[in-house]
Each structure stands twice: as C-alpha cells, then as structure tokens.
Design a protein around this motif. Structure first.
Motif, short mmCIF file in Angstrom:
data_model
loop_
_atom_site.label_atom_id
_atom_site.label_comp_id
_atom_site.label_asym_id
_atom_site.label_seq_id
_atom_site.Cartn_x
_atom_site.Cartn_y
_atom_site.Cartn_z
N MET A 64 0.93 -1.28 0.04
CA MET A 64 0.03 0.06 -0.06
C MET A 64 0.90 1.17 0.06
O MET A 64 2.24 1.15 0.19
N ASN A 65 0.17 2.36 -0.22
CA ASN A 65 0.92 3.78 -0.09
C ASN A 65 1.15 3.94 1.20
O ASN A 65 0.62 4.06 1.93
N ARG A 66 2.55 4.39 1.46
CA ARG A 66 3.07 4.68 2.83
C ARG A 66 2.26 6.02 3.40
O ARG A 66 2.35 6.33 4.68
N ALA A 67 1.97 6.71 2.53
CA ALA A 67 1.19 7.99 2.92
C ALA A 67 -0.21 7.64 3.50
O ALA A 67 -0.53 8.43 4.29
N ASN A 68 -0.48 6.38 3.48
CA ASN A 68 -2.10 5.80 4.12
C ASN A 68 -1.66 5.87 5.40
O ASN A 68 -0.76 5.07 6.09
N PRO A 69 -2.48 6.54 6.39
CA PRO A 69 -2.37 6.35 7.88
C PRO A 69 -2.50 4.92 8.45
O PRO A 69 -1.74 4.56 9.42
N HIS A 70 -3.03 4.03 7.56
CA HIS A 70 -3.33 2.57 7.84
C HIS A 70 -1.57 1.87 7.93
O HIS A 70 -1.45 0.96 8.99
N TRP A 71 -0.66 2.50 7.20
CA TRP A 71 0.54 1.96 7.17
C TRP A 71 1.49 1.99 8.28
O TRP A 71 1.87 1.01 8.70
N ASP A 72 1.32 3.11 8.99
CA ASP A 72 1.74 3.64 10.22
C ASP A 72 1.28 2.73 11.33
O ASP A 72 2.17 2.63 12.36
N SER A 73 0.24 1.95 11.18
CA SER A 73 -0.48 1.33 12.38
C SER A 73 0.11 -0.34 12.31
O SER A 73 -0.18 -0.87 13.12
N ASP A 121 12.73 -3.91 4.20
CA ASP A 121 13.74 -3.75 3.26
C ASP A 121 13.48 -3.16 1.99
O ASP A 121 12.31 -3.92 1.48
N PHE A 122 13.98 -2.46 1.51
CA PHE A 122 13.59 -1.78 0.00
C PHE A 122 13.59 -2.89 -0.84
O PHE A 122 12.57 -2.87 -1.66
N GLU A 123 14.67 -3.52 -1.14
CA GLU A 123 14.86 -4.51 -2.19
C GLU A 123 13.45 -5.55 -2.12
O GLU A 123 13.15 -6.23 -3.06
N GLU A 124 13.33 -6.04 -0.88
CA GLU A 124 12.04 -6.83 -0.52
C GLU A 124 10.98 -6.42 -1.02
O GLU A 124 10.12 -7.02 -1.47
N THR A 125 10.71 -5.14 -0.62
CA THR A 125 9.47 -4.41 -0.99
C THR A 125 9.35 -4.37 -2.64
O THR A 125 8.47 -4.61 -3.24
N LEU A 126 10.24 -4.13 -3.24
CA LEU A 126 10.47 -3.99 -4.71
C LEU A 126 9.98 -5.47 -5.36
O LEU A 126 9.36 -5.42 -6.22
N LYS A 127 10.58 -6.42 -4.71
CA LYS A 127 10.29 -7.77 -5.27
C LYS A 127 8.69 -8.20 -4.95
O LYS A 127 8.19 -8.86 -5.63
N PRO A 158 10.34 3.99 -2.59
CA PRO A 158 10.28 4.45 -1.07
C PRO A 158 8.96 4.95 -0.69
O PRO A 158 8.61 5.12 0.54
N ALA A 159 7.82 5.09 -1.50
CA ALA A 159 6.51 5.54 -1.26
C ALA A 159 5.43 4.44 -1.00
O ALA A 159 4.47 4.58 -0.71
N VAL A 160 6.12 3.36 -1.21
CA VAL A 160 5.39 2.07 -1.11
C VAL A 160 5.75 0.96 0.10
O VAL A 160 7.02 0.96 0.41
N GLY A 161 4.72 0.78 0.74
CA GLY A 161 4.99 -0.21 1.96
C GLY A 161 4.47 -1.70 1.66
O GLY A 161 3.25 -1.58 1.33
N ALA A 162 5.19 -2.75 1.82
CA ALA A 162 4.64 -4.07 1.42
C ALA A 162 4.69 -4.64 3.00
O ALA A 162 5.39 -4.47 3.80
#
Length: 218
Positions: A64-73, A121-127, A158-162
């Motif tokens: 999801m988008n890291r800007a989503n408040p859900h991500w921080d939770s 990890d960014f590379e794992e997120t990219l995967k 960097p704006a994506v959270g997996a």
C-alpha cells in the motif's frame, strides 16, 4: 464471520480458489477509533502450497501507499484480517414461482485471519511489487513486460509499503440458494446467467460448480 453450516464449504479448496480468482482484498486491522480498512491486491508467496491444499499456514503478500495512515499502524505480529469478495447478486422472489417468499442476496466471501509483518527492506519491497505485477499481468493482463519500468519502480519504491500476512484461520461463506430445492436453484442460476449486469454469469457458474449436496446434478 458467521457462517451457517448450510453455507460452509466442506471442500476447503474452494476458499483458495476464491482468493486466487478475486485477489483484490480488504485489509482490516485495529485503528485508534475504528478499524482501518484498505483495499489492495494480495498474492500468495512464491512456493506457496498448491491449490489443492488449505489456506491455513500460507503466506500472502500485499502493498500500500506509505502515505496511508493505515501503514503506520502496521507492526510486527499485529492481528489482521483479509476479506475477499467473490461474485454476488440480488435474488428476486419471482424466480421461486410460489407465494410466501422473500428476496435475498447470493454471494461468495472468504475471510482470513492472521499476523502481519511489514517488510522493512527496500529490495524486498520491490520484489513484492514485481511479483504482484508479474502474477496479475499473467492472469489478467496481456503479457506486458515490466523490464522497461524497473527504474520507475525504484523511483516510486520509497513511497510503497509491503507486508506479509501469515494465515492462521480461514472461513468461507458460499450462500448459493442451498436452502432451496434443486429445481429452484436451477432457476436462480439461469436467472443470473441471463443477467448481464455485474457478475451474474460468474455467480451462476459458482452455483453450478460448487460441490455441495446435489449441485453436481445441475
């Protein structure tokens, strides 16, 4: 999810089928005032169990988008739920061809409960992003190759959270007119087959294929 016995899948492979066929899920987890809910595509981990096996113990991935408040939770080990919605549709009483009946709604839904773990990890997120693209381009796309867009993925990465989701329990609701006699169920399925709105044909297909009672006689 409350599932009356008549609507419960005796063959648990149907749950995996719904997750594979309708992978755009709602992720639900606790928030400060009310649960967070985010709609997102979900994929099974590489080397996941075959479609002939149950979902418990499986690992799913989403982003999801890291800007989503859900991500921080999202924290390691947080309890969460994934909800997958299959075909559904309104059942008009006219198909019953008798009096003293009420309308209803036929539908297919799968709820998974499990533990979340954000991917740091960014590379794992990219995967995860690449696996999502390759999986659904093959299933639902036209064979588009992502190689030319990898630099773009790295710019927006960097704006994506997996996250990963470890499935602890799975429930399915297959409400497909099981409470009706066979002839009525045939008429309901035919009604959905002829209905060009929404996912009527898909719902009719589920009614005819779903292995519950004498559905194999459709």
């Amino acid at each position: 999810m409350y599932v009356p016995r008549i609507y419960k899948a005796s063959d648990r492979t149907w749950l995996r089928r719904v997750v594979a066929q309708y992978p755009f899920a709602a992720l639900i987890s606790n928030g400060p005032k009310a649960p967070y809910a985010t709609h997102l595509p979900v994929i099974c981990a590489p080397c996941a169990p075959s479609e002939s096996e149950d979902l418990e113990g499986s690992t799913l991935f989403g982003h999801m988008n890291r800007a989503n408040p859900h991500w921080d939770s999202l924290v390691d080990g947080a309890d969460a739920q994934l909800i997958f919605t299959g075909p559904h549709g309104y059942v008009t009483p006219s198909v019953y061809q008798r009096d003293s009946v009420a309308p209803t709604w036929n539908y297919v839904s799968v709820h998974l409960r499990g533990k979340l773990q954000p991917v740091a990890d960014f590379e794992e997120t990219l995967k995860v992003v690449q696996l999502t693209v390759s999986t659904y381009e093959q299933k639902f796309g036209s064979g588009w190759e992502m190689d030319s867009s990898l630099d773009h993925y790295r710019r927006i990465g960097p704006a994506v959270g997996a996250f990963s989701f470890e499935v602890e329990s799975a429930d399915g609701m297959f409400k497909l007119s099981q409470e009706q006699n066979l002839e009525t169920r045939r008429r309901v399925a035919d009604h959905f087959s002829a209905n060009h709105a929404g996912r009527g044909k898909e719902l009719a297909s589920f009614m005819r294929e779903y292995s519950h009672g004498d559905y194999n006689n459709f």
